[in-house]
Design a protein around this motif. Sequence first.
Motif, PDB file in Angstrom:
ATOM      1  N   ASN A 163       0.856  -1.197   0.000  1.00 48.84           N
ATOM      2  CA  ASN A 163       0.000   0.000   0.000  1.00 48.84           C
ATOM      3  C   ASN A 163       0.889   1.244   0.000  1.00 48.84           C
ATOM      4  O   ASN A 163       0.990   1.982   0.966  1.00 48.84           O
ATOM      5  CB  ASN A 163      -0.974   0.001   1.185  1.00 48.84           C
ATOM      6  CG  ASN A 163      -0.260  -0.044   2.527  1.00 48.84           C
ATOM      7  OD1 ASN A 163       0.843  -0.582   2.645  1.00 48.84           O
ATOM      8  ND2 ASN A 163      -0.886   0.525   3.547  1.00 48.84           N
ATOM      9  N   TRP A 164       1.546   1.448  -1.122  1.00 49.57           N
ATOM     10  CA  TRP A 164       2.473   2.560  -1.291  1.00 49.57           C
ATOM     11  C   TRP A 164       2.271   3.112  -2.689  1.00 49.57           C
ATOM     12  O   TRP A 164       1.369   2.681  -3.425  1.00 49.57           O
ATOM     13  CB  TRP A 164       3.916   2.087  -1.063  1.00 49.57           C
ATOM     14  CG  TRP A 164       4.908   3.198  -0.837  1.00 49.57           C
ATOM     15  CD1 TRP A 164       5.934   3.572  -1.654  1.00 49.57           C
ATOM     16  CD2 TRP A 164       4.957   4.085   0.278  1.00 49.57           C
ATOM     17  NE1 TRP A 164       6.629   4.625  -1.115  1.00 49.57           N
ATOM     18  CE2 TRP A 164       6.046   4.965   0.081  1.00 49.57           C
ATOM     19  CE3 TRP A 164       4.186   4.247   1.432  1.00 49.57           C
ATOM     20  CZ2 TRP A 164       6.388   5.981   0.973  1.00 49.57           C
ATOM     21  CZ3 TRP A 164       4.530   5.250   2.329  1.00 49.57           C
ATOM     22  CH2 TRP A 164       5.610   6.101   2.103  1.00 49.57           C
ATOM     23  N   VAL A 165       3.058   4.044  -3.087  1.00 51.42           N
ATOM     24  CA  VAL A 165       2.942   4.634  -4.414  1.00 51.42           C
ATOM     25  C   VAL A 165       3.246   3.557  -5.463  1.00 51.42           C
ATOM     26  O   VAL A 165       4.313   2.935  -5.433  1.00 51.42           O
ATOM     27  CB  VAL A 165       3.917   5.814  -4.573  1.00 51.42           C
ATOM     28  CG1 VAL A 165       3.806   6.424  -5.958  1.00 51.42           C
ATOM     29  CG2 VAL A 165       3.664   6.855  -3.488  1.00 51.42           C
ATOM     30  N   ALA A 166       2.319   3.361  -6.401  1.00 56.51           N
ATOM     31  CA  ALA A 166       2.447   2.269  -7.368  1.00 56.51           C
ATOM     32  C   ALA A 166       3.737   2.377  -8.182  1.00 56.51           C
ATOM     33  O   ALA A 166       4.402   1.358  -8.444  1.00 56.51           O
ATOM     34  CB  ALA A 166       1.231   2.248  -8.292  1.00 56.51           C
ATOM     35  N   ASP A 167       4.118   3.590  -8.586  1.00 59.21           N
ATOM     36  CA  ASP A 167       5.341   3.761  -9.380  1.00 59.21           C
ATOM     37  C   ASP A 167       6.572   3.323  -8.593  1.00 59.21           C
ATOM     38  O   ASP A 167       7.505   2.727  -9.153  1.00 59.21           O
ATOM     39  CB  ASP A 167       5.505   5.225  -9.791  1.00 59.21           C
ATOM     40  CG  ASP A 167       4.542   5.642 -10.887  1.00 59.21           C
ATOM     41  OD1 ASP A 167       3.854   4.754 -11.433  1.00 59.21           O
ATOM     42  OD2 ASP A 167       4.468   6.848 -11.187  1.00 59.21           O
ATOM     43  N   ILE A 168       6.583   3.632  -7.308  1.00 64.18           N
ATOM     44  CA  ILE A 168       7.727   3.265  -6.469  1.00 64.18           C
ATOM     45  C   ILE A 168       7.821   1.755  -6.337  1.00 64.18           C
ATOM     46  O   ILE A 168       8.915   1.175  -6.410  1.00 64.18           O
ATOM     47  CB  ILE A 168       7.623   3.920  -5.077  1.00 64.18           C
ATOM     48  CG1 ILE A 168       7.538   5.435  -5.200  1.00 64.18           C
ATOM     49  CG2 ILE A 168       8.809   3.524  -4.196  1.00 64.18           C
ATOM     50  CD1 ILE A 168       8.688   6.068  -5.911  1.00 64.18           C
ATOM     51  N   ILE A 169       6.692   1.099  -6.141  1.00 71.32           N
ATOM     52  CA  ILE A 169       6.683  -0.363  -6.038  1.00 71.32           C
ATOM     53  C   ILE A 169       7.245  -0.988  -7.307  1.00 71.32           C
ATOM     54  O   ILE A 169       8.075  -1.908  -7.267  1.00 71.32           O
ATOM     55  CB  ILE A 169       5.261  -0.877  -5.760  1.00 71.32           C
ATOM     56  CG1 ILE A 169       4.777  -0.406  -4.390  1.00 71.32           C
ATOM     57  CG2 ILE A 169       5.219  -2.404  -5.826  1.00 71.32           C
ATOM     58  CD1 ILE A 169       3.315  -0.714  -4.111  1.00 71.32           C
ATOM     59  N   GLU A 170       6.808  -0.495  -8.457  1.00 68.81           N
ATOM     60  CA  GLU A 170       7.292  -1.036  -9.722  1.00 68.81           C
ATOM     61  C   GLU A 170       8.789  -0.813  -9.878  1.00 68.81           C
ATOM     62  O   GLU A 170       9.514  -1.684 -10.371  1.00 68.81           O
ATOM     63  CB  GLU A 170       6.528  -0.418 -10.890  1.00 68.81           C
ATOM     64  CG  GLU A 170       5.089  -0.878 -11.000  1.00 68.81           C
ATOM     65  CD  GLU A 170       4.975  -2.395 -11.048  1.00 68.81           C
ATOM     66  OE1 GLU A 170       5.650  -3.015 -11.904  1.00 68.81           O
ATOM     67  OE2 GLU A 170       4.241  -2.969 -10.207  1.00 68.81           O
ATOM     68  N   CYS A 171       9.271   0.360  -9.463  1.00 66.90           N
ATOM     69  CA  CYS A 171      10.711   0.623  -9.530  1.00 66.90           C
ATOM     70  C   CYS A 171      11.481  -0.321  -8.607  1.00 66.90           C
ATOM     71  O   CYS A 171      12.542  -0.836  -8.977  1.00 66.90           O
ATOM     72  CB  CYS A 171      11.003   2.074  -9.168  1.00 66.90           C
ATOM     73  SG  CYS A 171      10.624   3.261 -10.491  1.00 66.90           S
ATOM     74  N   GLN A 172      10.954  -0.559  -7.413  1.00 62.94           N
ATOM     75  CA  GLN A 172      11.619  -1.464  -6.475  1.00 62.94           C
ATOM     76  C   GLN A 172      11.750  -2.870  -7.034  1.00 62.94           C
ATOM     77  O   GLN A 172      12.733  -3.561  -6.766  1.00 62.94           O
ATOM     78  CB  GLN A 172      10.839  -1.529  -5.157  1.00 62.94           C
ATOM     79  CG  GLN A 172      11.093  -0.375  -4.222  1.00 62.94           C
ATOM     80  CD  GLN A 172      10.512  -0.665  -2.849  1.00 62.94           C
ATOM     81  OE1 GLN A 172       9.327  -0.475  -2.604  1.00 62.94           O
ATOM     82  NE2 GLN A 172      11.353  -1.150  -1.961  1.00 62.94           N
ATOM     83  N   LYS A 173      10.773  -3.321  -7.793  1.00 62.62           N
ATOM     84  CA  LYS A 173      10.747  -4.685  -8.306  1.00 62.62           C
ATOM     85  C   LYS A 173      11.414  -4.817  -9.670  1.00 62.62           C
ATOM     86  O   LYS A 173      11.550  -5.926 -10.194  1.00 62.62           O
ATOM     87  CB  LYS A 173       9.294  -5.168  -8.394  1.00 62.62           C
ATOM     88  CG  LYS A 173       8.603  -5.284  -7.056  1.00 62.62           C
ATOM     89  CD  LYS A 173       7.092  -5.371  -7.179  1.00 62.62           C
ATOM     90  CE  LYS A 173       6.628  -6.576  -7.960  1.00 62.62           C
ATOM     91  NZ  LYS A 173       5.150  -6.654  -8.040  1.00 62.62           N
ATOM     92  N   SER A 174      11.885  -3.711 -10.241  1.00 60.73           N
ATOM     93  CA  SER A 174      12.330  -3.726 -11.627  1.00 60.73           C
ATOM     94  C   SER A 174      13.609  -4.521 -11.871  1.00 60.73           C
ATOM     95  O   SER A 174      13.875  -4.938 -13.001  1.00 60.73           O
ATOM     96  CB  SER A 174      12.508  -2.293 -12.138  1.00 60.73           C
ATOM     97  OG  SER A 174      13.513  -1.613 -11.390  1.00 60.73           O
ATOM     98  N   GLY A 175      14.423  -4.736 -10.835  1.00 60.69           N
ATOM     99  CA  GLY A 175      15.671  -5.479 -11.018  1.00 60.69           C
ATOM    100  C   GLY A 175      15.565  -6.953 -10.704  1.00 60.69           C
ATOM    101  O   GLY A 175      16.573  -7.677 -10.765  1.00 60.69           O
ATOM    102  N   LEU A 176      14.357  -7.435 -10.376  1.00 60.55           N
ATOM    103  CA  LEU A 176      14.173  -8.831  -9.979  1.00 60.55           C
ATOM    104  C   LEU A 176      13.966  -9.727 -11.191  1.00 60.55           C
ATOM    105  O   LEU A 176      13.209  -9.391 -12.110  1.00 60.55           O
ATOM    106  CB  LEU A 176      12.970  -8.965  -9.043  1.00 60.55           C
ATOM    107  CG  LEU A 176      12.980  -8.143  -7.758  1.00 60.55           C
ATOM    108  CD1 LEU A 176      11.735  -8.450  -6.941  1.00 60.55           C
ATOM    109  CD2 LEU A 176      14.243  -8.411  -6.944  1.00 60.55           C
ATOM    110  N   SER A 177      14.603 -10.878 -11.167  1.00 63.51           N
ATOM    111  CA  SER A 177      14.419 -11.870 -12.217  1.00 63.51           C
ATOM    112  C   SER A 177      13.511 -12.984 -11.709  1.00 63.51           C
ATOM    113  O   SER A 177      13.739 -13.534 -10.621  1.00 63.51           O
ATOM    114  CB  SER A 177      15.774 -12.454 -12.630  1.00 63.51           C
ATOM    115  OG  SER A 177      15.615 -13.479 -13.584  1.00 63.51           O
ATOM    116  N   ASP A 178      12.471 -13.285 -12.467  1.00 64.81           N
ATOM    117  CA  ASP A 178      11.533 -14.370 -12.173  1.00 64.81           C
ATOM    118  C   ASP A 178      10.954 -14.282 -10.758  1.00 64.81           C
ATOM    119  O   ASP A 178      11.023 -15.233  -9.986  1.00 64.81           O
ATOM    120  CB  ASP A 178      12.231 -15.730 -12.359  1.00 64.81           C
ATOM    121  CG  ASP A 178      11.254 -16.900 -12.324  1.00 64.81           C
ATOM    122  OD1 ASP A 178      10.085 -16.705 -12.685  1.00 64.81           O
ATOM    123  OD2 ASP A 178      11.663 -17.996 -11.897  1.00 64.81           O
ATOM    124  N   PRO A 179      10.368 -13.132 -10.388  1.00 63.83           N
ATOM    125  CA  PRO A 179       9.760 -13.041  -9.048  1.00 63.83           C
ATOM    126  C   PRO A 179       8.494 -13.893  -8.966  1.00 63.83           C
ATOM    127  O   PRO A 179       7.690 -13.925  -9.895  1.00 63.83           O
ATOM    128  CB  PRO A 179       9.429 -11.551  -8.922  1.00 63.83           C
ATOM    129  CG  PRO A 179       9.273 -11.078 -10.333  1.00 63.83           C
ATOM    130  CD  PRO A 179      10.217 -11.889 -11.168  1.00 63.83           C
TER     131      PRO A 179
END
Length: 260
Positions: A163-179
Amino acid sequence: MGSFNTKYMINEYVSDLGITIKNLGIKIQTGAPAIASIYQARAGGTCGGGIAFKPRRLEAIFEDGRKLLYPVGKVGDIQTVAARLMPGILSNIAPGEGDDEAICLNLLGEEWGQVPPSIAVPAQESLYTVVKGSIKKEAVNYEYVSDVSEIGTVRLSFAFQTNWVADIIECQKSGLSDPKTENTICTAGSGISPRKLIMSTGYNNDESFKGKSAGSRDVPVSARGSIVSTAQGIVECSRCIGYKGESVPNIQLYYGGGII
């Protein structure tokens, strides 16, 4: 506190960010074991002073209580430097019995307070509005390729606030492979602190950072080769971007069958 030897350098230091630093001067305690077999004698000019980063290094702990830091010039040299400091690890002989042999080694990751503009230029233009409410988190497990070749590819866990800013969440997850969100029986590599970008973001109504208008969030990066592209992909979420490389305690356990 002992005196420090400044007569040595690393001919070529290759950063996790892909930047090569020539003649990186090092500072290590006088009398530290294996200096001459790991580093080169200083010749001509050296770099290092004023560079806003810490190189990757091995923390060697000796029987007499000394903890000495040995910078490592390339990721591929980690095992070579480890073998000089703990020569038994590659032959399955119990190391650490000589005064000049470490009893254990910890890998400490490279650090940048702010990545150079040649890598990524933060470009957040508008302040985000914080999502209010009690913190809710979700964990994913993802594929991670370790800098320690003997560890190889493992799956690690990463928890982020949902429950945070959607753009920030996407940026946080952007470097993950096969989450993956499903649970696994076990997650390997629990002692590994993975490489990560550190994204600082500005908010207009944030109360969770003690009244400050900016907060930092981790952006784990699965593969070393994806650090730069991940950094470039989060610039619009960021006012500044730092970096911290992979750290692993007791890396000697991964070499030569471990300690006897």
